[in-house]
Design a protein around this motif. Sequence first.
Motif, PDB file in Angstrom:
ATOM      1  N   ASN A 125       8.290  -6.050   1.153  1.00  0.00           N
ATOM      2  CA  ASN A 125       7.646  -5.353   0.032  1.00  0.00           C
ATOM      3  C   ASN A 125       6.129  -5.463   0.080  1.00  0.00           C
ATOM      4  O   ASN A 125       5.434  -4.565  -0.393  1.00  0.00           O
ATOM      5  N   ALA A 126       5.609  -6.546   0.636  1.00  0.00           N
ATOM      6  CA  ALA A 126       4.160  -6.698   0.759  1.00  0.00           C
ATOM      7  C   ALA A 126       3.577  -5.557   1.604  1.00  0.00           C
ATOM      8  O   ALA A 126       2.527  -5.005   1.288  1.00  0.00           O
ATOM      9  N   LEU A 127       4.278  -5.200   2.675  1.00  0.00           N
ATOM     10  CA  LEU A 127       3.832  -4.091   3.527  1.00  0.00           C
ATOM     11  C   LEU A 127       3.818  -2.782   2.742  1.00  0.00           C
ATOM     12  O   LEU A 127       2.922  -1.945   2.904  1.00  0.00           O
ATOM     13  N   LYS A 128       4.811  -2.605   1.877  1.00  0.00           N
ATOM     14  CA  LYS A 128       4.859  -1.381   1.054  1.00  0.00           C
ATOM     15  C   LYS A 128       3.683  -1.360   0.063  1.00  0.00           C
ATOM     16  O   LYS A 128       3.053  -0.320  -0.131  1.00  0.00           O
ATOM     17  N   ILE A 129       3.422  -2.502  -0.587  1.00  0.00           N
ATOM     18  CA  ILE A 129       2.315  -2.556  -1.554  1.00  0.00           C
ATOM     19  C   ILE A 129       1.006  -2.207  -0.866  1.00  0.00           C
ATOM     20  O   ILE A 129       0.214  -1.407  -1.357  1.00  0.00           O
ATOM     21  N   ASN A 130       0.798  -2.773   0.319  1.00  0.00           N
ATOM     22  CA  ASN A 130      -0.446  -2.489   1.044  1.00  0.00           C
ATOM     23  C   ASN A 130      -0.542  -1.019   1.430  1.00  0.00           C
ATOM     24  O   ASN A 130      -1.618  -0.421   1.345  1.00  0.00           O
ATOM     25  N   ALA A 131       0.570  -0.430   1.821  1.00  0.00           N
ATOM     26  CA  ALA A 131       0.552   0.987   2.216  1.00  0.00           C
ATOM     27  C   ALA A 131       0.223   1.873   1.004  1.00  0.00           C
ATOM     28  O   ALA A 131      -0.561   2.825   1.116  1.00  0.00           O
ATOM     29  N   ILE A 132       0.798   1.547  -0.131  1.00  0.00           N
ATOM     30  CA  ILE A 132       0.516   2.317  -1.361  1.00  0.00           C
ATOM     31  C   ILE A 132      -0.961   2.184  -1.721  1.00  0.00           C
ATOM     32  O   ILE A 132      -1.637   3.165  -2.027  1.00  0.00           O
ATOM     33  N   ALA A 133      -1.466   0.947  -1.675  1.00  0.00           N
ATOM     34  CA  ALA A 133      -2.873   0.704  -2.008  1.00  0.00           C
ATOM     35  C   ALA A 133      -3.788   1.484  -1.050  1.00  0.00           C
ATOM     36  O   ALA A 133      -4.698   2.191  -1.486  1.00  0.00           O
ATOM     37  N   GLU A 134      -3.515   1.359   0.239  1.00  0.00           N
ATOM     38  CA  GLU A 134      -4.375   2.002   1.240  1.00  0.00           C
ATOM     39  C   GLU A 134      -4.416   3.523   1.046  1.00  0.00           C
ATOM     40  O   GLU A 134      -5.480   4.144   1.148  1.00  0.00           O
ATOM     41  N   ALA A 135      -3.281   4.093   0.719  1.00  0.00           N
ATOM     42  CA  ALA A 135      -3.218   5.548   0.519  1.00  0.00           C
ATOM     43  C   ALA A 135      -3.980   5.962  -0.736  1.00  0.00           C
ATOM     44  O   ALA A 135      -4.293   7.130  -0.923  1.00  0.00           O
ATOM     45  N   ASN A 136      -4.255   5.022  -1.608  1.00  0.00           N
ATOM     46  CA  ASN A 136      -5.006   5.298  -2.843  1.00  0.00           C
ATOM     47  C   ASN A 136      -6.424   4.741  -2.803  1.00  0.00           C
ATOM     48  O   ASN A 136      -7.075   4.608  -3.835  1.00  0.00           O
ATOM     49  N   ASN A 137      -6.883   4.380  -1.593  1.00  0.00           N
ATOM     50  CA  ASN A 137      -8.242   3.867  -1.434  1.00  0.00           C
ATOM     51  C   ASN A 137      -8.475   2.565  -2.201  1.00  0.00           C
ATOM     52  O   ASN A 137      -9.556   2.329  -2.731  1.00  0.00           O
ATOM     53  N   VAL A 138      -7.452   1.761  -2.289  1.00  0.00           N
ATOM     54  CA  VAL A 138      -7.535   0.453  -2.949  1.00  0.00           C
ATOM     55  C   VAL A 138      -7.291  -0.605  -1.875  1.00  0.00           C
ATOM     56  O   VAL A 138      -6.388  -0.463  -1.053  1.00  0.00           O
ATOM     57  N   ARG A 139      -8.117  -1.644  -1.878  1.00  0.00           N
ATOM     58  CA  ARG A 139      -7.953  -2.691  -0.873  1.00  0.00           C
ATOM     59  C   ARG A 139      -6.985  -3.774  -1.357  1.00  0.00           C
ATOM     60  O   ARG A 139      -6.645  -3.814  -2.536  1.00  0.00           O
ATOM     61  N   CYS A 140      -6.587  -4.651  -0.463  1.00  0.00           N
ATOM     62  CA  CYS A 140      -5.682  -5.739  -0.846  1.00  0.00           C
ATOM     63  C   CYS A 140      -6.218  -7.089  -0.407  1.00  0.00           C
ATOM     64  O   CYS A 140      -6.990  -7.205   0.544  1.00  0.00           O
ATOM     65  N   MET A 141      -5.761  -8.084  -1.143  1.00  0.00           N
ATOM     66  CA  MET A 141      -5.963  -9.486  -0.774  1.00  0.00           C
ATOM     67  C   MET A 141      -4.559 -10.069  -0.660  1.00  0.00           C
ATOM     68  O   MET A 141      -3.642  -9.578  -1.306  1.00  0.00           O
TER      69      MET A 141
END
Length: 357
Positions: free
Chosen positions: A274-290
């Motif tokens: 699920n972490a990979l999914k969260i990052n993919a959603i964020a990236e597609a919305n121009n949001v970075r992750c920690m």
Amino acid sequence: MRIVDIKIEKLRINLKKPFKIAFAVQDYADNVIVKVVTDEGYFGLGEAAPFAPVTGETADGVVETLKLFKSCLIGMDPLNIEGIHTLMNRLIVGNTAAKAAIDIALYDIKGKILSQPLYKVLGGYDNKIQTDMTIGIDTPENMAMEAKQRVNDDGFRILKVKAGINPSEDIKALQLIRKAVGDDIRLRVDANQGYCVNDAIAVLKEFEKIGVEAVEQCLPYWNLDGSKLIREKVNLKVMLDETIHSPMDAAKACKIDAADILNIKLMKCGGLYNALKINAIAEANNVRCMVGCMLESKIAITAGASLVAAKKNITEADCDSFMYCSDPENGMKGGFEIDKDIFTLLDKPGLGIEFDF
Ligand code: MG
């Protein structure tokens, strides 16, 4: 390949000193480690670091949940990660730390089968990460003293300062910390849900003057609209942590522009899948992750650090918790090497951790 056994064991982690945040004080953590064993000699290590105020789980509850998973997972293909998550979600809602333990072990097995380190299995972007170091809540003077030690003695260049109990003390602490460490050290703050909207806007405007670059989870976890409002009123980055458990939470936050950065924790989302999914959603919305952590041993920290290294959009790492432990290695050799605030992941298959039980 089939899963033939899942060993489950509690692991007590003692801290060097009590760690205080806005809604809790911890001086130890009771985690649960697992070993998923296959019929072809491969095994994978995993860890649950339950934190009841965030994941709603206790170590005893995790053990029971893992026994339930064990009874259904024996005989399944460990590479069927999608199928195993689907089954775990059908068996029990939530319980994300228990799910993360199984998930991490499956990815460890996958890396071992491929003879590749986990960071390459997950994306392979880099093999190094830079972590911050967290300063727990204390008097502003003591916090400044600790910040100085962490920078001067240990070489950290990014500090994450806990706040959220008393706004004026928080401002004082950040002012003293900035003075103690100088202007080159990156500062971020974690309020752990401690502010209301008005307090948050006022305090964050003061933090801006001190050069704080980002503030994490100002508001109670349910107040997503409030986070959007704060983001419109201040000029530093707004991060969400306790608000973001699932990929669906990430989608909701991104949809209303409620955050600049999402803090992914394997224990909140049920693991790397699920972490990979969260990052993919964020990236597609121009949001970075920690990627952040609970009080985790090297098993879960190595999984989190591998995820940071693997992904270009995960630009920040808060993977420091094992370093507060009285015994940071906990008998677990490998995973990564540390040079000041840089972790270099080992080029060994899977997690690369030498530990058996
Ligand atoms: Mg946080």
